[in-house]
Enzyme design. Structure first.
Site, mmCIF file in Angstrom:
data_model
loop_
_atom_site.group_PDB
_atom_site.id
_atom_site.type_symbol
_atom_site.label_atom_id
_atom_site.label_comp_id
_atom_site.label_asym_id
_atom_site.label_seq_id
_atom_site.Cartn_x
_atom_site.Cartn_y
_atom_site.Cartn_z
ATOM 1 N N CYS A 144 0.820 -1.226 0.000
ATOM 2 C CA CYS A 144 0.000 0.000 0.000
ATOM 3 C C CYS A 144 0.847 1.265 0.000
ATOM 4 O O CYS A 144 0.326 2.363 -0.217
ATOM 5 C CB CYS A 144 -0.926 -0.004 1.206
ATOM 6 S SG CYS A 144 -1.964 -1.460 1.248
ATOM 7 N N CYS B 156 0.553 2.769 6.050
ATOM 8 C CA CYS B 156 0.908 1.422 6.524
ATOM 9 C C CYS B 156 0.838 0.474 5.333
ATOM 10 O O CYS B 156 0.110 0.735 4.381
ATOM 11 C CB CYS B 156 -0.049 0.963 7.613
ATOM 12 S SG CYS B 156 -1.763 0.936 7.052
ATOM 13 N N HIS C 152 -8.987 3.111 -1.824
ATOM 14 C CA HIS C 152 -7.570 2.826 -1.641
ATOM 15 C C HIS C 152 -7.048 1.909 -2.744
ATOM 16 O O HIS C 152 -6.949 0.697 -2.565
ATOM 17 C CB HIS C 152 -7.384 2.195 -0.249
ATOM 18 C CG HIS C 152 -6.030 1.623 0.006
ATOM 19 N ND1 HIS C 152 -4.860 2.209 -0.436
ATOM 20 C CD2 HIS C 152 -5.646 0.491 0.679
ATOM 21 C CE1 HIS C 152 -3.830 1.465 -0.069
ATOM 22 N NE2 HIS C 152 -4.286 0.417 0.599
HETATM 23 C C1 LIG Z 1 -14.383 -4.914 4.149
HETATM 24 C C2 LIG Z 1 -14.734 -5.561 2.810
HETATM 25 C C3 LIG Z 1 -14.587 -7.090 2.903
HETATM 26 C C4 LIG Z 1 -16.180 -5.187 2.494
HETATM 27 O O1 LIG Z 1 -16.493 -5.612 1.225
HETATM 28 P P1 LIG Z 1 -17.999 -5.628 0.698
HETATM 29 O O2 LIG Z 1 -18.810 -6.601 1.501
HETATM 30 O O3 LIG Z 1 -17.940 -5.780 -0.765
HETATM 31 O O4 LIG Z 1 -18.481 -4.150 1.073
HETATM 32 P P2 LIG Z 1 -19.733 -3.352 0.640
HETATM 33 O O5 LIG Z 1 -19.317 -2.006 0.228
HETATM 34 O O6 LIG Z 1 -20.589 -4.143 -0.316
HETATM 35 O O7 LIG Z 1 -20.495 -3.153 1.994
HETATM 36 C C5 LIG Z 1 -21.214 -4.213 2.642
HETATM 37 C C6 LIG Z 1 -22.510 -3.623 3.145
HETATM 38 O O8 LIG Z 1 -22.214 -2.580 4.067
HETATM 39 C C7 LIG Z 1 -22.878 -1.385 3.660
HETATM 40 N N1 LIG Z 1 -21.989 -0.257 3.982
HETATM 41 C C8 LIG Z 1 -20.657 -0.185 3.779
HETATM 42 N N2 LIG Z 1 -20.196 1.002 4.211
HETATM 43 C C9 LIG Z 1 -21.255 1.673 4.707
HETATM 44 C C10 LIG Z 1 -21.414 2.940 5.290
HETATM 45 N N3 LIG Z 1 -20.370 3.770 5.463
HETATM 46 N N4 LIG Z 1 -22.631 3.327 5.691
HETATM 47 C C11 LIG Z 1 -23.699 2.507 5.525
HETATM 48 N N5 LIG Z 1 -23.610 1.282 4.964
HETATM 49 C C12 LIG Z 1 -22.409 0.877 4.561
HETATM 50 C C13 LIG Z 1 -23.065 -1.551 2.167
HETATM 51 O O9 LIG Z 1 -24.138 -0.770 1.695
HETATM 52 C C14 LIG Z 1 -23.355 -3.013 2.032
HETATM 53 O O10 LIG Z 1 -24.716 -3.212 2.365
HETATM 54 P P3 LIG Z 1 -25.617 -4.279 1.573
HETATM 55 O O11 LIG Z 1 -24.951 -5.607 1.853
HETATM 56 O O12 LIG Z 1 -26.941 -4.100 2.168
HETATM 57 O O13 LIG Z 1 -25.488 -3.890 0.139
HETATM 58 C C15 LIG Z 1 -13.791 -5.044 1.669
HETATM 59 O O14 LIG Z 1 -14.039 -3.680 1.438
HETATM 60 C C16 LIG Z 1 -12.343 -5.245 2.027
HETATM 61 O O15 LIG Z 1 -11.822 -6.339 1.892
HETATM 62 N N6 LIG Z 1 -11.674 -4.178 2.489
HETATM 63 C C17 LIG Z 1 -10.324 -4.244 2.995
HETATM 64 C C18 LIG Z 1 -9.374 -4.001 1.891
HETATM 65 C C19 LIG Z 1 -7.968 -4.222 2.394
HETATM 66 O O16 LIG Z 1 -7.645 -5.198 3.006
HETATM 67 N N7 LIG Z 1 -7.136 -3.283 2.087
HETATM 68 C C20 LIG Z 1 -5.774 -3.350 2.476
HETATM 69 C C21 LIG Z 1 -5.551 -2.325 3.451
HETATM 70 S S1 LIG Z 1 -3.852 -2.369 3.990
#
Ligand SMILES: CC(C)(COP(=O)(O)OP(=O)(O)OC[C@H]1O[C@@H](n2cnc3c(N)ncnc32)[C@H](O)[C@@H]1OP(=O)(O)O)[C@@H](O)C(=O)NCCC(=O)NCCS
Length: 433
Positions: free
Chosen positions: A95, A419, A389
Site C-alpha cells: 500500500c 501502513c 484505496h
Molecule cells: C471490508 C470488505 C470485505 C467489504 O467488502 P464488501 O462486503 O464488498 O463491502 P460493501 O461495500 O458491499 O459493503 C457491505 C454492506 O455494508 C454497507 N456499507 C458499507 N459502508 C457503509 C457505510 N459507510 N454506511 C452505511 N452502509 C455501509 C453496504 O451498503 C453493504 O450493504 P448491503 O450488503 O446491504 O449492500 C472489503 O471492502 C475489504 O476487503 N476491504 C479491505 C481491503 C484491504 O484489506 N485493504 C488493504 C488495506 S492495507
C-alpha cells in the site's frame, strides 16, 4: 583554497493529479491498468507547463501486477508519449508503493541524477492477475515442451481436480496467512479500540470527503477519465463516498473479519478500489528555471518494518518519529497530516501509540511520547475509508492532497503516513518553501 561543496538539490512537489477512485468492479472495470496510469499521467503533463522532453525518469508503484507488464512504468513512458529514451522502473511496497516511488524520485533529484521525475502509482483491483495453481502451471509448461502427443498427455496425467481452479491473489500475509482485515481486527483487540470510535472515524472520513468535493477542493486534484466502452462516458467523481452515512447506519453493519466478536466492518474499512495518481517532482532549481512554484519540498522520509505476526499495520508509529528526527522536527511542528486509512482501527491504533509514553519508552527508546495529533489536522479532504484505496496509488494521492492543502492553509510542515503489508510503515515530511 578549500572548495565548498555545492548545496544538495532539494526535491520539490510541483504538481499532482489522480483519477477518480472507484470501487473495484464498477466504472473502470473494463479498463486496463496501463490505460488508467496513462490517462492520469498524460493529463498531468498537459496541465503542467513542462515539455515532456524534460522528464528524466518515471517511477510507478503497482501491487497486483498483470503478468504482461514486466515493467509497467516503462510501458507508461511509451504509452504516454514521453521520449523513448526515458528510463522507468516499477516499484512495489504494497500500500506504500507510491511513497516508495516518490522517495526514490527524491533520491534521484537530491543526488543530482535527475531534474524532473514523474512518480506515482496505479491499481486495478477489478482486473487482478488470476494465476494457475503451481501443479497445473508446471504440467502445462511440461506439456508445451513435450514433443509427442503422448508426452503432452502424460504431463497432465498427475493433476488432481483440486489443481484446476484458478488462484486469485490474496490480501493476506504470506508469513502468517492473516488477511489485512484480520490483522486490523487483532490490532483493535490488542489496543482496545472501540467499535463506536472506529465508526466515528469512518463517518468523519466520508463527511470530510463529501465536503471537499462540495467546496471544489478535490476538483484541483482529480481529472476525469474517459471510458470508451458502452458508448463512452466521462468518470469524473469518486464513487465510494457515502454522504448520507450515519453513526446509526455504521453501527448496524456486521463485523466482517471476526463475525462473533469483531469490530471491523465494511463501513470502517477502506474498500477494494481502482485508481491511479501521478506527481511531478523536480529539483527546486529546475522548477525555478521553468518559472514553476513548488507546492512543497520533501524535507525527510523514513520507513520502518515490524514483525507481521504482531500488529501488522502499526509501522507508521515507528516510521513517523524516525522521519521527524531526520527532519529535525517534533510532532508539534506538523500542521497537517495525510494518514492512509486502511482501517479506522489501524489509524486509531497508530494515534494511540504516538501518544503513549510506554510505547515511546519500550519500543522507541525515547523518554517522551512522540506526541498527540489534533484530529482536525488529519485528512482534511477525507481519507482512504471514504475515498478508496487503490494500493499502488494511495501514497501519491496522499502527497498531492497534503501539498495542496498545505498551500491552501499556508501550513509550514506536513506529514504523510502509510501502513503497508509485510508490516512496513512509511512516513514522508513535506515543507512549504
Ligand atoms: C471490508 C470488505 C470485505 C467489504 O467488502 P464488501 O462486503 O464488498 O463491502 P460493501 O461495500 O458491499 O459493503 C457491505 C454492506 O455494508 C454497507 N456499507 C458499507 N459502508 C457503509 C457505510 N459507510 N454506511 C452505511 N452502509 C455501509 C453496504 O451498503 C453493504 O450493504 P448491503 O450488503 O446491504 O449492500 C472489503 O471492502 C475489504 O476487503 N476491504 C479491505 C481491503 C484491504 O484489506 N485493504 C488493504 C488495506 S492495507
Amino acid at each position: 583554497m578549500a572548495h565548498s561543496s555545492p548545496s544538495p538539490a532539494r526535491a520539490a512537489i510541483v504538481a499532482g493529479l489522480r483519477t477518480p477512485f472507484v470501487r473495484a468492479g464498477s466504472d473502470f472495470a473494463q479498463l486496463d491498468v496501463l490505460e488508467l496510469a496513462r490517462a492520469v499521467t498524460v493529463e498531468l503533463l498537459q496541465r503542467t507547463p513542462l515539455d515532456p522532453k524534460e522528464v528524466d525518469h518515471v517511477i510507478y508503484g503497482n501491487v497486483t501486477r498483470p503478468v504482461m507488464y514486466s515493467n509497467l512504468a516503462r510501458e507508461l513512458v511509451l504509452a504516454a508519449g514521453l521520449p523513448k529514451s526515458t528510463p522507468a522502473d516499477t516499484v512495489t511496497l504494497a500500500c506504500a508503493s507510491a511513497c516508495q516511488a516518490i522517495t526514490d524520485a527524491t533520491n534521484l533529484i537530491e543526488r543530482g541524477y535527475a531534474d524532473v521525475v514523474i512518480a506515482g502509482g496505479v491499481e486495478m483491483l477489478s482486473n487482478v492477475p488470476i494465476s494457475l495453481s503451481p501443479p497445473l502451471a508446471r504440467a502445462l509448461v511440461s506439456a508445451s515442451q513435450a514433443r509427442s502427443m503422448g508426452g503432452k498427455l502424460s504431463s497432465l496425467r498427475g493433476l488432481a481436480l483440486a489443481d484446476l481452479p484458478p488462484v486469485a491473489p490474496a490480501i493476506a500475509e504470506t508469513s502468517t496467512g492473516l488477511t489485512m482485515g484480520q490483522s486490523a481486527e487483532l490490532m483493535a483487540k490488542l489496543n482496545g479500540i472501540k467499535r463506536e470510535d472506529q465508526d466515528g472515524w469512518a463517518l468523519r472520513s466520508h463527511h470530510k470527503a463529501a465536503a471537499a468535493w462540495d467546496d471544489g477542493r478535490l476538483d484541483e486534484e482529480v481529472a476525469p477519465v474517459y471510458v470508451t466502452n458502452n458508448g463512452g462516458r466521462a468518470v469524473a467523481r469518486d464513487n465510494h463516498i457515502r454522504r448520507d452515512t450515519s453513526l446509526e447506519k455504521l453501527a448496524a453493519l456486521k463485523p466482517v473479519f471476526d463475525r462473533h466478536y469483531g469490530t471491523v466492518t465494511a463501513g470502517n474499512s477502506s474498500p477494494l478500489t481502482d485508481g491511479a495518481a501521478s506527481v511531478v517532482l523536480m529539483s527546486a532549481d529546475k522548477a525555478e528555471s521553468l518559472g514553476l512554484t513548488p507546492r512543497a519540498l520533501v524535507r525527510s522520509y523514513a520507513y520502518h518494518a515490524v514483525d507481521p505476526s504482531g500488529q501488522l499495520l502499526i509501522g507508521p508509529a515507528y516510521a513517523i518519529p524516525k522521519a521527524l528526527d531526520r527532519a529535525g522536527l517534533t510532532l508539534g511542528d506538523i500542521d497537517l497530516v495525510e494518514m492512509h486509512e486502511a482501517f479506522a482501527a489501524q489509524v486509531l491504533s497508530t494515534l494511540q501509540k504516538l501518544e503513549s509514553k510506554t510505547f515511546a519508552d519500550e519500543e522507541l527508546g525515547r523518554s517522551d511520547a512522540v506526541g498527540k495529533l489534533d484530529p482536525e489536522k488529519i485528512n482534511p479532504r477525507g481519507g482512504s475509508i471514504a475515498l478508496g484505496h487503490p494500493f499502488g496509488a494511495t501514497g501519491a494521492r496522499c502527497v498531492t492532497t497534503l501539498a495542496n492543502e498545505m498551500q491552501r492553509q499556508s501550513a509550514h510542515f506536513g506529514l504523510v503516513s502509510v501502513c503497508a503489508a509485510g508490516g512496513v510503515g512509511a512516513a514522508i515530511i513535506l515543507e512549504r518553501p
